[in-house]
Design a protein around this motif. Structure first.
Motif, PDB file in Angstrom:
ATOM      1  N   UNK A 299       0.856  -1.656  -0.079  1.00 20.30           N
ATOM      2  CA  UNK A 299      -0.279   0.136   0.021  1.00 20.30           C
ATOM      3  C   UNK A 299       0.470   1.352  -0.177  1.00 20.30           C
ATOM      4  N   UNK A 300       2.240   0.704  -0.039  1.00 21.89           N
ATOM      5  CA  UNK A 300       3.223   1.978   0.282  1.00 21.89           C
ATOM      6  C   UNK A 300       3.155   3.507   0.917  1.00 21.89           C
ATOM      7  N   UNK A 520       5.649  -2.364  -9.201  1.00 24.95           N
ATOM      8  CA  UNK A 520       4.403  -3.167 -10.219  1.00 24.95           C
ATOM      9  C   UNK A 520       3.535  -2.307  -9.456  1.00 24.95           C
ATOM     10  N   UNK A 521       3.047  -1.156 -10.536  1.00 18.26           N
ATOM     11  CA  UNK A 521       1.665  -0.552 -10.225  1.00 18.26           C
ATOM     12  C   UNK A 521       0.290  -1.233 -10.570  1.00 18.26           C
ATOM     13  N   UNK A 522       0.485  -2.409 -11.545  1.00 15.31           N
ATOM     14  CA  UNK A 522      -0.678  -3.055 -10.618  1.00 15.31           C
ATOM     15  C   UNK A 522      -1.027  -3.767  -9.835  1.00 15.31           C
ATOM     16  N   UNK A 523       0.325  -3.907  -9.228  1.00 12.64           N
ATOM     17  CA  UNK A 523       0.484  -4.454  -7.507  1.00 12.64           C
ATOM     18  C   UNK A 523      -0.101  -3.247  -6.499  1.00 12.64           C
ATOM     19  N   UNK A 524      -0.306  -2.236  -6.961  1.00 14.13           N
ATOM     20  CA  UNK A 524      -0.160  -0.355  -5.968  1.00 14.13           C
ATOM     21  C   UNK A 524      -1.511  -0.893  -5.637  1.00 14.13           C
ATOM     22  N   UNK A 525      -1.641  -1.419  -4.107  1.00 11.99           N
ATOM     23  CA  UNK A 525      -3.084  -1.210  -2.959  1.00 11.99           C
ATOM     24  C   UNK A 525      -2.413   0.110  -2.169  1.00 11.99           C
ATOM     25  N   UNK A 526      -2.317   1.164  -2.744  1.00 16.03           N
ATOM     26  CA  UNK A 526      -3.058   2.859  -2.047  1.00 16.03           C
ATOM     27  C   UNK A 526      -4.115   3.046  -2.281  1.00 16.03           C
TER      28      UNK A 526
END
Ligand code: K7E
Ligand code: CUA
Length: 670
Positions: A299-300, A520-526
């Motif tokens: 989620x950064x 990876x942008x597709x794994x960005x859960x922010x």
């Protein structure tokens, strides 16, 4: 620590020695032999052989250097906010610096310990201590970012920390200051130290897969100061050793009152026994408050949880759990050799270095060779535990590191030198000057089972005439020595970030290929991610405005925003859409009372902005990312509180209605 302030005779000796060097300076010209430059030269485009992680002291940060070049590769913010990276300023990282006292944006970072497997550095994590508001942090070596910060209750001045066991079973944290335990009334007279003050050693468990830390248990000890420590290894695996001072239990003018006894202690802890006692339910549950902060790379985003309980073992209630070994005099470093047999206590005020034997300690315990007890803890007879003493090593021994050839290297703060001696017969073999007032030493793997005794780095407190003057404060420094031969050879001086204390280094191969290149942008859960320019938007909920913004070379989306009003709280959620290595974008907006964001490829980071004035506020990318980096910018229009300007946002479409207003057209001349 600035030892020269501690002890007046020491100070005199120290001044003498400094002036000695100043009178006939042994400068780099004479102290460095001809081949030094070639030994540290790493040609442009070539890599260093080692990563070197160096504490930043009161900067609160961790620096990464390459060895042997001494090149600074990175500064990793840990306990201190860092505007360069937005650490502690972005909404996502603010929780990292939360404590039971609220946000604490600074600390004093002294010790660095890399995770180990089978007594060897495994290159997964770096652990560091925060002294002032007791905390231990874990840095993830795939991202070179702080992944976790754990606060320590019942502790004050977390100095004897973080040292680890050979399979990273535990990270240890011994309190420097004893204080009344957190669940006791702390509102007591300071001179009731002996009655009310207690020491605490925290055993922090580390999850084998994730690295996640928690307090497994704490040991409550007599009220003294714990300075440093190291785990046993090999034959002494299962034990931990701590240097203790102020066994006088002084509460004022420690430079005199805590320097009275001839000997203080090394404390030996049987941690396997402590572990068993906890398993057997012998721990006392104590109500406390401490923060546990994690940064989640999915989620950064960091979260902070306040925890409420620890298990405590009062050491005097469990015979066999701890022993004291007399150690002259106000010991500082407490270092264990690669075999685990020898424990070196470095008495700051002692004229010799005692070396204890693990086998002899075990025999002394079996034979009950005690000279008495201290606060209910058996004190082993000095001679019964002693392997021997290094005679006349120098003045002010502080810290010892080891090579794989049976040698030890001790820093001498007062006489400003590194002294090499042999573990087997305790003979001094060599000594070299440092410039000046050396604190810690570092040999790659030098406190593990597998040292790599090619280089030694000395971390110095005072540099005086070593660099060009820079006003009243001069940089602290590191000095690199070649120790592969019989004689140590000075190769290089280089300034450091903050005040360097302990450091660690490992062959670059152990870490290099694990480095994350981008997220990876597709794994960005922010929760505020925009996974493409089409997903960008600006929303209003009462006075809260959320700007979902993307960044890609070389524009912001949106880059024209209108309809923001005085009284609004604006959150810019900046997603970097790049999917390439080493292309961060920065984000800043005029008059934001926080730092910039520095957003890694594939990451989302949030900046909070409260506009205080009507007008046009430019925003822009701060990291020179492309030829058109200066074009990577935009405008936000702020209107009065009651304004009816509608909320709009766009990129590339908000063009002038009528081109005739463009009065500065360049007309072709005749
Ligand atoms: Cu010697 Cu804080 Cu490790 Cu510095 S301490 S030198
Ligand atoms: Cu993006 Cu400069």
């Amino acid at each position: 620590m600035k030892l020269n302030k501690v002890y007046t005779p020491g100070l005199v000796a120290f001044v003498l020695i400094i002036s000695m060097y100043s009178c006939k300076p042994k400068n780099a010209g004479s102290a460095v032999s001809g081949d030094a430059a070639s030994k540290t030269y790493v040609a442009p485009g070539k890599y260093d052989e080692f990563y070197n992680f160096v504490s930043g002291g009161f900067s609160g940060q961790l620096a990464v250097y390459g060895l042997p070049s001494g090149r600074l590769l990175r500064v990793i913010p840990v306990f201190s906010v860092d505007p360069e990276k937005g650490y502690g300023y972005s909404e996502e990282t603010k929780p990292m610096l939360n404590t039971s006292h609220g946000p604490v944006p600074w600390d004093d970072l002294h010790h660095v310990e890399m995770s180990q497997t089978n007594g060897e550095i495994d290159g997964r994590w770096v652990f560091v201590n925060g002294n002032n508001t007791p905390r231990v942090a874990r840095i993830d070596l795939t991202t070179f970012r702080t992944a976790e910060i754990l606060e320590l209750p019942n502790s004050a001045g977390n100095h004897s920390s973080p040292f680890i066991t050979e399979n990273t079973e535990y990270v240890i944290a011994g309190t420097r200051f004893s204080v009344p335990p957190d669940d006791k009334n702390g509102d007591v007279p300071i001179n009731s130290y002996r009655k009310n003050f207690k020491g605490t050693i925290s055993f922090i468990s580390v999850d084998k897969n994730t690295g996640s830390m928690d307090i497994a248990f704490q040991l409550q000890t007599p009220g003294i100061n714990f300075d440093l420590s190291h785990a046993g290894k090999g034959k002494s695996h299962g034990w931990f050793f701590f240097s203790c001072y102020n066994t006088e239990q002084a509460n004022t003018l420690l430079e005199v009152n805590a320097s009275k006894r001839d000997k203080d202690f090394v404390m030996a802890v049987n941690w396997k026994m402590a572990e068993q006692l906890i398993k057997d339910g012998k721990g006392r549950k104590q109500a406390v408050k401490y923060a546990s902060n994690h940064y989640d790379e999915k989620t950064h985003t960091a979260t902070s949880v306040i925890k409420n309980e620890v298990q405590v073992l009062d050491v005097k209630d469990f015979p066999g759990l701890v022993y004291f070994i007399p150690c002259p005099k106000s010991p500082h470093g407490c270092d264990v050799d690669p075999t685990g047999e020898y424990i070196v206590g470095s008495g700051k005020l002692a004229a010799l270095i005692p070396v204890f034997s693990f086998d002899k300690i075990q025999k002394a315990i079996a034979d009950k060779a005690f000279e008495g007890e201290y606060s209910g803890i058996p004190v082993i007879k000095y001679e019964a535990a002693l392997h021997g003493e290094v005679k006349k090593p120098g003045l002010g021994p502080l810290h010892t590191e080891f090579d794989e050839r049976g040698n030890a290297y001790t820093s001498m703060f007062v006489s400003s030198e590194v002294v090499k001696w042999r573990l087997s017969d305790l003979k001094v073999l060599d000594r070299v000057p440092t410039y000046y007032s050396v604190g810690h030493l570092m040999i790659p793997g030098g406190d593990t089972k597998k040292p790599n005794g090619k280089y030694l780095v000395a971390y110095n407190k005072i540099t005086k005439d070593r660099f060009l003057p820079t006003g009243p404060e001069l940089s602290q420094s590191a000095q690199l020595y070649d120790i592969s031969g019989d004689k140590m050879q000075l190769l290089l001086d280089y300034p450091t970030i903050g005040e360097p204390h302990y450091a660690q280094a490992v062959l670059a191969d152990v870490i290099r290929d694990k480095s994350v290149k981008f997220f990876k942008i597709e794994e960005n859960n922010n929760q505020y991610v925009s996974k493409g320019e089409g997903a960008t938007k600006v929303t209003r909920d009462g006075k809260r405005v959320d700007v979902y913004l993307t960044m890609i070379r070389s524009h912001l989306t949106p880059d024209n925003i209108e309809g923001i009003k005085i009284g609004d709280e604006v959150y810019f959620h900046a997603t970097n859409l790049e999917q390439d290595w080493d292309v961060p974008h920065g984000f800043a907006i005029k008059a934001a009372n926080t730092a910039e964001l520095l957003v890694m490829p594939g990451e989302t980071t949030t900046l909070k902005w409260v506009p205080d004035e009507v007008g046009i506020f430019p925003m822009y990318c701060t990291d020179f990312c492309s030829a058109l980096h200066q074009e990577m910018s935009g405008y936000v229009r702020v209107s009065p509180a009651g304004s009816s300007v509608p909320l709009t946002f766009s990129t590339g479409t908000n063009m002038p209605k009528d081109d005739s207003t463009f009065s500065n057209k360049i007309t072709s001349g005749k």
